[in-house]
Enzyme design. Structure first.
Site, PDB file in Angstrom:
ATOM      1  N   ARG A  64       0.815  -1.218   0.000  1.00 47.56           N
ATOM      2  CA  ARG A  64       0.000   0.000   0.000  1.00 47.56           C
ATOM      3  C   ARG A  64       0.847   1.267   0.000  1.00 47.56           C
ATOM      4  O   ARG A  64       0.457   2.276  -0.538  1.00 47.56           O
ATOM      5  CB  ARG A  64      -0.939  -0.014   1.208  1.00 47.56           C
ATOM      6  CG  ARG A  64      -2.112  -0.938   0.956  1.00 47.56           C
ATOM      7  CD  ARG A  64      -2.935  -1.130   2.185  1.00 47.56           C
ATOM      8  NE  ARG A  64      -2.234  -1.944   3.177  1.00 47.56           N
ATOM      9  CZ  ARG A  64      -2.725  -2.264   4.359  1.00 47.56           C
ATOM     10  NH1 ARG A  64      -3.915  -1.827   4.703  1.00 47.56           N
ATOM     11  NH2 ARG A  64      -2.064  -3.019   5.193  1.00 47.56           N
ATOM     12  N   LYS A 170      -1.062 -18.766   4.601  1.00 45.96           N
ATOM     13  CA  LYS A 170      -1.952 -19.133   5.701  1.00 45.96           C
ATOM     14  C   LYS A 170      -2.292 -17.892   6.502  1.00 45.96           C
ATOM     15  O   LYS A 170      -1.525 -16.939   6.446  1.00 45.96           O
ATOM     16  CB  LYS A 170      -1.321 -20.209   6.571  1.00 45.96           C
ATOM     17  CG  LYS A 170      -0.103 -19.725   7.366  1.00 45.96           C
ATOM     18  CD  LYS A 170       0.293 -20.692   8.438  1.00 45.96           C
ATOM     19  CE  LYS A 170      -0.449 -20.436   9.724  1.00 45.96           C
ATOM     20  NZ  LYS A 170       0.413 -20.282  10.912  1.00 45.96           N
ATOM     21  N   ASP A 199       1.344 -24.293   2.976  1.00 46.00           N
ATOM     22  CA  ASP A 199       1.611 -24.739   4.336  1.00 46.00           C
ATOM     23  C   ASP A 199       3.115 -24.960   4.328  1.00 46.00           C
ATOM     24  O   ASP A 199       3.603 -25.941   3.750  1.00 46.00           O
ATOM     25  CB  ASP A 199       0.875 -26.046   4.658  1.00 46.00           C
ATOM     26  CG  ASP A 199       1.096 -26.442   6.107  1.00 46.00           C
ATOM     27  OD1 ASP A 199       2.257 -26.429   6.556  1.00 46.00           O
ATOM     28  OD2 ASP A 199       0.118 -26.745   6.805  1.00 46.00           O
ATOM     29  N   HIS A 200       3.868 -24.041   4.931  1.00 39.15           N
ATOM     30  CA  HIS A 200       5.312 -24.072   4.677  1.00 39.15           C
ATOM     31  C   HIS A 200       5.984 -25.341   5.207  1.00 39.15           C
ATOM     32  O   HIS A 200       7.076 -25.684   4.769  1.00 39.15           O
ATOM     33  CB  HIS A 200       6.000 -22.797   5.201  1.00 39.15           C
ATOM     34  CG  HIS A 200       6.275 -22.784   6.669  1.00 39.15           C
ATOM     35  ND1 HIS A 200       5.328 -22.410   7.590  1.00 39.15           N
ATOM     36  CD2 HIS A 200       7.387 -23.090   7.392  1.00 39.15           C
ATOM     37  CE1 HIS A 200       5.852 -22.496   8.802  1.00 39.15           C
ATOM     38  NE2 HIS A 200       7.092 -22.898   8.715  1.00 39.15           N
ATOM     39  N   LYS A 204       9.490 -28.258   3.785  1.00 39.13           N
ATOM     40  CA  LYS A 204      10.683 -28.667   4.544  1.00 39.13           C
ATOM     41  C   LYS A 204      11.186 -30.014   4.032  1.00 39.13           C
ATOM     42  O   LYS A 204      10.406 -30.953   3.873  1.00 39.13           O
ATOM     43  CB  LYS A 204      10.345 -28.790   6.043  1.00 39.13           C
ATOM     44  CG  LYS A 204      10.067 -27.452   6.732  1.00 39.13           C
ATOM     45  CD  LYS A 204       9.763 -27.681   8.212  1.00 39.13           C
ATOM     46  CE  LYS A 204       9.221 -26.431   8.872  1.00 39.13           C
ATOM     47  NZ  LYS A 204      10.233 -25.529   9.382  1.00 39.13           N
ATOM     48  N   GLU A 238       7.972 -25.177  20.678  1.00 44.41           N
ATOM     49  CA  GLU A 238       8.791 -24.000  20.398  1.00 44.41           C
ATOM     50  C   GLU A 238       9.247 -23.399  21.708  1.00 44.41           C
ATOM     51  O   GLU A 238       8.507 -23.423  22.696  1.00 44.41           O
ATOM     52  CB  GLU A 238       7.980 -22.969  19.623  1.00 44.41           C
ATOM     53  CG  GLU A 238       7.591 -23.432  18.230  1.00 44.41           C
ATOM     54  CD  GLU A 238       6.901 -22.332  17.459  1.00 44.41           C
ATOM     55  OE1 GLU A 238       7.567 -21.677  16.653  1.00 44.41           O
ATOM     56  OE2 GLU A 238       5.702 -22.118  17.672  1.00 44.41           O
ATOM     57  N   ASP A 257      -3.086 -21.925  14.992  1.00 44.80           N
ATOM     58  CA  ASP A 257      -1.792 -21.507  14.464  1.00 44.80           C
ATOM     59  C   ASP A 257      -0.957 -22.681  13.964  1.00 44.80           C
ATOM     60  O   ASP A 257      -0.294 -22.585  12.938  1.00 44.80           O
ATOM     61  CB  ASP A 257      -1.034 -20.754  15.571  1.00 44.80           C
ATOM     62  CG  ASP A 257       0.238 -20.098  15.063  1.00 44.80           C
ATOM     63  OD1 ASP A 257       0.189 -19.483  13.981  1.00 44.80           O
ATOM     64  OD2 ASP A 257       1.280 -20.188  15.740  1.00 44.80           O
ATOM     65  N   HIS A 262      -0.072 -27.226  10.049  1.00 45.30           N
ATOM     66  CA  HIS A 262       1.198 -27.965   9.992  1.00 45.30           C
ATOM     67  C   HIS A 262       1.097 -29.364  10.601  1.00 45.30           C
ATOM     68  O   HIS A 262       1.567 -30.342  10.021  1.00 45.30           O
ATOM     69  CB  HIS A 262       2.292 -27.201  10.740  1.00 45.30           C
ATOM     70  CG  HIS A 262       2.417 -25.764  10.335  1.00 45.30           C
ATOM     71  ND1 HIS A 262       2.212 -25.332   9.046  1.00 45.30           N
ATOM     72  CD2 HIS A 262       2.729 -24.642  11.044  1.00 45.30           C
ATOM     73  CE1 HIS A 262       2.399 -24.020   8.997  1.00 45.30           C
ATOM     74  NE2 HIS A 262       2.705 -23.580  10.183  1.00 45.30           N
ATOM     75  N   LYS A 362       4.079 -22.738  22.700  1.00 46.06           N
ATOM     76  CA  LYS A 362       5.132 -21.720  22.768  1.00 46.06           C
ATOM     77  C   LYS A 362       5.774 -21.803  24.140  1.00 46.06           C
ATOM     78  O   LYS A 362       5.146 -22.281  25.099  1.00 46.06           O
ATOM     79  CB  LYS A 362       4.522 -20.323  22.596  1.00 46.06           C
ATOM     80  CG  LYS A 362       3.766 -20.114  21.288  1.00 46.06           C
ATOM     81  CD  LYS A 362       4.687 -19.749  20.162  1.00 46.06           C
ATOM     82  CE  LYS A 362       3.917 -19.419  18.900  1.00 46.06           C
ATOM     83  NZ  LYS A 362       4.725 -19.576  17.684  1.00 46.06           N
ATOM     84  N   LYS A 367      13.037 -26.044  21.294  1.00 47.99           N
ATOM     85  CA  LYS A 367      12.377 -26.156  20.000  1.00 47.99           C
ATOM     86  C   LYS A 367      12.641 -27.545  19.439  1.00 47.99           C
ATOM     87  O   LYS A 367      13.793 -27.942  19.273  1.00 47.99           O
ATOM     88  CB  LYS A 367      12.920 -25.111  19.017  1.00 47.99           C
ATOM     89  CG  LYS A 367      12.279 -25.210  17.631  1.00 47.99           C
ATOM     90  CD  LYS A 367      12.632 -24.023  16.756  1.00 47.99           C
ATOM     91  CE  LYS A 367      12.095 -24.185  15.340  1.00 47.99           C
ATOM     92  NZ  LYS A 367      10.681 -23.883  15.187  1.00 47.99           N
TER      93      LYS A 367
HETATM   94  C1  BG6 Z   1       3.957 -20.450  11.693  1.00 50.67           C
HETATM   95  C2  BG6 Z   1       3.263 -20.001  12.952  1.00 50.67           C
HETATM   96  O1  BG6 Z   1       3.021 -20.927  10.754  1.00 50.67           O
HETATM   97  O2  BG6 Z   1       4.860 -21.485  12.001  1.00 50.67           O
HETATM   98  C3  BG6 Z   1       4.270 -19.557  14.001  1.00 50.67           C
HETATM   99  O3  BG6 Z   1       2.379 -18.925  12.668  1.00 50.67           O
HETATM  100  C4  BG6 Z   1       5.301 -20.643  14.229  1.00 50.67           C
HETATM  101  O4  BG6 Z   1       3.633 -19.220  15.222  1.00 50.67           O
HETATM  102  C5  BG6 Z   1       5.881 -21.104  12.912  1.00 50.67           C
HETATM  103  O5  BG6 Z   1       6.316 -20.102  15.071  1.00 50.67           O
HETATM  104  C6  BG6 Z   1       6.779 -22.304  13.117  1.00 50.67           C
HETATM  105  O6  BG6 Z   1       7.451 -22.563  11.923  1.00 50.67           O
HETATM  106  P1  BG6 Z   1       8.869 -23.263  11.933  1.00 50.67           P
HETATM  107  O7  BG6 Z   1       9.207 -23.420  10.492  1.00 50.67           O
HETATM  108  O8  BG6 Z   1       9.801 -22.344  12.698  1.00 50.67           O
HETATM  109  O9  BG6 Z   1       8.677 -24.550  12.655  1.00 50.67           O
END
Ligand code: BG6
Length: 510
Positions: A64, A170, A199-200, A204, A238, A257, A262, A362, A367
């Site tokens: 924007r 997402k 969905d990232h 991986k 995490e 989330d 995921h 969290k 992690k």
């Molecule tokens: C995201 C969430 O989709 O994935 C975050 O919104 C989270 O809250 C993150 O921290 C975790 O991704 P990764 O790749 O660090 O495991």
């Protein structure tokens, strides 16, 4: 001398790499936002570094705020220098930056899209051909339908000589009803084959390796079922808190989330049947069958199958950290869960009766994202009871991150004159088995979207099935307000989550 024969190519595995990457203009909506800065622009740089981008490639940043091309290029260079996974090669960066342009658009002002149309046409003219177009929606989610409609209004959703695709970040909806209404808009503009829902986790390497592990080895399939497997634990823990994301996170919570997307995706990879090939729809057909085999809980059964909790203050890495309610931007009375655990069951012949337990949170002790598949106890212990002390059921642990790899626990004899058993681990670690660095998830996903391979993206019926599992839990949690447990930051999570596993089972220590 006999010549060793090359093994025949495995079409399941090879299929992932098969499509070329055609000339493309990638348009990033929300190009000056956090995701673009930390992930997307560095991913594009690393693709350029690997020579993976097509020869004719352009990137148009859309946001924007008014900005000149030069300012956007400076922003991109700074993002790449700060967040690229590898040290920046200035020659590669200098080669990439001139391909970047910027346009400011008020997302709901359809007239302003004509400037995007002109810019796209100018790139085609330069290239002397119609380039494919990929629109990456990396804005706040309320703009997904707005931009989608406006692209149609400006006639940018189709092209007679090129492929047009839309990549949607997402979250795809915040519950079943909102996901369906977003889908309605998306389907009124794009065909499903044009849509790439991110969905990232699917980008991986270690997640894709679940499929390689299961379908490129003969060893595991015979035991991969209810006859041999006692239960499966999927953990996405995490150590970080919510940082500056209170505005988003407090509305979302751990269930939306991480679990809805995921973790359910990880579950599909672990539980799906072998697809006939790695064709996008064949893989997704199998995944959706798994999701549809998870019966959503009736309202009365949510409490006994789920746990939600919120972190209170604690100590992490020797430092005091505040509780969720004291994080900046979190309302004093917030009842948002920062931890969620649930027990699910996949109702089919392979998995009926096998508890599949998921937990995420969290501010947990560390992690780690992993899938632990625990086999049943051996049916008969031949050793004397005194020597059987260390016998434990085998566990196959697929570690998604960090220390990426696979480990299998085995009972082994402790050297000595007595028959004593101890569990030992047989391990494969990415870091030592392969010397190359793994690409970031977004590199793989951007290139796949540009080449039109949707295997690692979620199809609409998957998203629908995911929300169908989560919706009754959200609803019951809204209605039964009394059961939000607490856990100290830096801990293993709330003790009440142990009960989900059932008698004699334990969560793996974090
Ligand atoms: C995201 C969430 O989709 O994935 C975050 O919104 C989270 O809250 C993150 O921290 C975790 O991704 P990764 O790749 O660090 O495991």
């Amino acid at each position: 001398m006999a010549i060793a024969q090359q093994p025949e190519a495995n079409p399941l595995v090879e299929g992932l790499e098969r499509l070329p990457v055609p000339g493309t203009t990638l348009v990033i909506f929300g190009a000056t936002g956090d995701l673009s800065r930390r992930k997307l622009l560095p991913a594009v740089y690393n693709l350029a570094h690997d020579g993976a981008l097509p020869e004719r490639f352009n990137l148009i940043g859309v946001s924007r705020r008014a900005k000149e091309d030069a300012e956007f290029r400076d922003f991109a260079a700074e993002s790449i220098r700060s967040f690229s996974r590898r040290a920046v090669d200035e020659d590669v960066l200098e080669g990439l930056l001139p391909r970047l342009r910027y346009i400011d658009i008020t997302f709901d002002d359809e007239a302003s899209y004509s400037r995007l149309a002109d810019c796209l046409t100018a790139r085609d003219d330069e290239a002397g051909q119609s380039l494919n177009r990929a629109y990456y929606l990396s804005t706040a989610p309320e703009f997904f339908p707005v931009i989608t409609r406006a692209l149609k209004g400006a006639g940018l959703h189709r092209h007679q000589d090129a492929d047009v695709r839309v990549v949607i970040e997402k979250p795809f909806g915040t519950d079943l009803a909102s996901a369906r209404s977003l889908q309605k808009v998306v389907a009124s503009v794009f065909r499903e084959s044009q849509v790439f829902r991110i969905d990232h986790y699917l980008g991986k390497e270690t997640v894709q390796n679940i499929l390689a592990f299961r379908f490129a080895n003969y060893l595991f399939e015979p035991v991969w079922n209810r006859n041999y497997i006692d239960h499966i634990q999927i953990t996405a823990a995490e150590d970080i808190g919510i940082g500056s994301r209170a505005g988003y996170y407090d509305q979302s919570g751990a269930l939306r989330d991480l679990v809805q997307n995921h973790m359910l995706q990880l579950l599909t990879f672990v539980c799906m049947e072998t697809p006939a090939s790695f064709d996008a729809d064949k893989v997704r057909d199998e995944k959706v069958k798994v999701l549809q085999s998870i019966a959503p809980y009736p309202a009365g059964e949510v409490a006994e199958n789920t746990v939600r909790a919120q972190y209170s203050g604690g100590v992490m890495g020797g430092h005091d950290v505040v509780g969720y309610l004291d994080e900046e931007g979190v309302p004093d009375e917030s009842r948002t869960e920062t931890y969620a655990a649930l027990r699910l069951e996949v109702h089919n012949w392979r998995w009926a009766g096998v508890p599949i337990v998921l937990r995420t949170g969290k501010r947990l002790a560390r992690k780690v994202t992993e899938i632990a598949v625990q086999l049943k106890e051996v049916p008969h212990l031949a050793f004397q009871s005194a020597g059987s002390v260390g016998v434990r059921p085998n566990q196959i642990v697929l570690t998604i991150q960090p220390n990426e790899g696979v480990s299998i626990s085995l009972g082994a004899k402790i050297p000595g004159t007595r028959m004593r058993i101890r569990p030992v681990n047989m391990e494969f670690l990415y870091g030592t088995a392969f010397l190359s660095q793994s690409p970031e998830a977004y590199e793989r996903l951007i290139i796949d979207a540009m080449r039109g391979d949707a295997t690692l993206f979620t199809r609409n019926d998957e998203v629908d099935a995911q929300w169908s599992i989560i919706d009754p839990i959200l609803q019951a949690w809204r209605e039964q307000d009394g059961d939000l447990a607490r856990y100290a930051a830096g801990s293993e999570g709330p003790a009440v989550a142990d009960a989900l596993l059932g008698e004699g089972r334990h969560w793996r220590p974090l």
